[in-house]
Design an enzyme around this catalytic site. Sequence first.
Site, short mmCIF file in Angstrom:
data_model
loop_
_atom_site.label_atom_id
_atom_site.label_comp_id
_atom_site.label_asym_id
_atom_site.label_seq_id
_atom_site.Cartn_x
_atom_site.Cartn_y
_atom_site.Cartn_z
N TYR A 110 -30.62 -7.92 -17.76
CA TYR A 110 -30.17 -6.88 -16.82
C TYR A 110 -28.76 -7.18 -16.32
CZ TYR A 110 -30.54 -3.57 -12.87
OH TYR A 110 -30.35 -2.53 -11.97
N VAL A 123 -30.43 -3.94 -3.08
CA VAL A 123 -31.87 -3.70 -3.21
C VAL A 123 -32.17 -2.36 -2.55
CG1 VAL A 123 -34.18 -4.59 -2.79
CG2 VAL A 123 -32.27 -6.17 -3.08
N1 LIG Z 1 -33.54 0.14 -6.97
C1 LIG Z 1 -32.66 -0.84 -6.91
O1 LIG Z 1 -32.84 -1.79 -6.13
C2 LIG Z 1 -31.41 -0.81 -7.74
C3 LIG Z 1 -30.41 -1.74 -7.43
C4 LIG Z 1 -29.24 -1.75 -8.19
C5 LIG Z 1 -29.07 -0.84 -9.20
N2 LIG Z 1 -30.08 0.05 -9.48
C6 LIG Z 1 -29.83 0.99 -10.58
O2 LIG Z 1 -29.90 2.30 -10.07
C7 LIG Z 1 -30.29 3.20 -11.11
C8 LIG Z 1 -31.44 4.05 -10.62
O3 LIG Z 1 -32.53 3.20 -10.34
P1 LIG Z 1 -33.72 3.58 -9.35
O4 LIG Z 1 -33.89 2.43 -8.44
O5 LIG Z 1 -33.55 4.93 -8.81
O6 LIG Z 1 -34.92 3.47 -10.40
P2 LIG Z 1 -36.10 4.47 -10.75
O7 LIG Z 1 -36.98 3.72 -11.67
O8 LIG Z 1 -36.65 5.07 -9.51
O9 LIG Z 1 -35.31 5.62 -11.55
C9 LIG Z 1 -34.77 5.42 -12.82
C10 LIG Z 1 -34.94 6.71 -13.60
O10 LIG Z 1 -34.33 6.53 -14.88
C11 LIG Z 1 -35.16 7.15 -15.83
N3 LIG Z 1 -34.92 6.55 -17.15
C12 LIG Z 1 -35.24 5.31 -17.58
N4 LIG Z 1 -34.90 5.14 -18.86
C13 LIG Z 1 -34.31 6.30 -19.25
C14 LIG Z 1 -33.76 6.76 -20.46
N5 LIG Z 1 -33.74 5.98 -21.58
N6 LIG Z 1 -33.24 8.01 -20.52
C15 LIG Z 1 -33.28 8.81 -19.42
N7 LIG Z 1 -33.81 8.44 -18.24
C16 LIG Z 1 -34.33 7.20 -18.17
C17 LIG Z 1 -36.58 6.89 -15.34
O11 LIG Z 1 -37.51 7.81 -15.91
C18 LIG Z 1 -36.43 7.05 -13.85
O12 LIG Z 1 -36.68 8.37 -13.40
C19 LIG Z 1 -30.60 2.32 -12.31
O13 LIG Z 1 -29.48 2.28 -13.17
C20 LIG Z 1 -30.83 0.96 -11.70
O14 LIG Z 1 -30.59 -0.07 -12.61
C21 LIG Z 1 -31.22 0.09 -8.77
#
Ligand SMILES: NC(=O)c1ccc[n+]([C@@H]2O[C@H](COP(=O)([O-])OP(=O)(O)OC[C@H]3O[C@@H](n4cnc5c(N)ncnc54)[C@H](O)[C@@H]3O)[C@@H](O)[C@H]2O)c1
Length: 261
Positions: free
Chosen positions: A156, A188
């Site tokens: 990641y 987070v």
């Molecule tokens: N939640 C956290 O703490 C956090 C922290 C830092 C970065 N992020 C990043 O933020 C972004 C959103 O994450 P989130 O927390 O809302 O997660 P989440 O799991 O709630 O949402 C992610 C979405 O991406 C979709 N997805 C996954 N693979 C896919 C693909 N191949 N094609 C199209 N859609 C796809 C999933 O179906 C899901 O709806 C991500 O890039 C994640 O890495 C999240």
Amino acid sequence: MGRVQDRVVIVTGGAGGIGAAASRAVAAEGGKLVVADLDAAAAANVAQEIVDAGGEATSIRVDVTDRAQVKAMIAAAIDSFGELNVIFNNAGMNRPRGFMDVDEENFDQIVRVNTWGAIVCTQEAARQMIAQGKGGKIVNTGSIASRQAFWDFVPYCVAKFGILALTQATARGLIEHGITVNAFAPGVVDTPMWIGLNEDIRAIHDQPIEADPMREFATGTLVGRAAAPEELTPFLVYLASPESDYMTGQMYMVDGGQVLV
Ligand SMILES: NC(=O)c1ccc[n+]([C@@H]2O[C@H](COP(=O)([O-])OP(=O)(O)OC[C@H]3O[C@@H](n4cnc5c(N)ncnc54)[C@H](O)[C@@H]3O)[C@@H](O)[C@H]2O)c1
């Protein structure tokens, strides 16, 4: 007039925690949304909520790693709204493993979705924006894992450090077309992604079911807690709006003070 009035905005991963909140916030500022996600039903629900609230939105199923599907996503934006002005490359996933247990499949899946997906979406969105000839905005989702690396998160971190590289390189290459590229980096955030992360981390460290390692991790921020997705969206609206036109090639931490750069 809203701050993103009449701009056509694609949000990948738009059905997830951060993507859905961003879609709602941009629509509330006058943006026309294409909510794109692997989960077609959840994406359709987000688009319907926006329409019910008086906004403009459509949805499409997309796997961001598949170029034909990404092209269809761009075509859907043009069919529905006539042009594309902003893409928010937000789709992402993680499957944490202790470093010694990372295998090829785990590495490939994480880098492919988080980094290759953002590359394909950037290429296809940029192709459309260049053809339109009036600039555009690309917003990538980084992470604290774009700036610091962690033992249980190596694929990641490689993927999200890659988002920093992609942001810098494409900002340099696309500015001649008036296209800016920026990234934002959450820490987070309390989203559905947490459920799987907590399960994986508990398994790696043999923790009991009551353990909530993500919440514990969040107490290490200066703010001392996790973010709600809605706390990130004002900044995302800003990056989608003309207010950020002088900014490009940067990744901005929106992480409660977890990583100081
Ligand atoms: N939640 C956290 O703490 C956090 C922290 C830092 C970065 N992020 C990043 O933020 C972004 C959103 O994450 P989130 O927390 O809302 O997660 P989440 O799991 O709630 O949402 C992610 C979405 O991406 C979709 N997805 C996954 N693979 C896919 C693909 N191949 N094609 C199209 N859609 C796809 C999933 O179906 C899901 O709806 C991500 O890039 C994640 O890495 C999240």
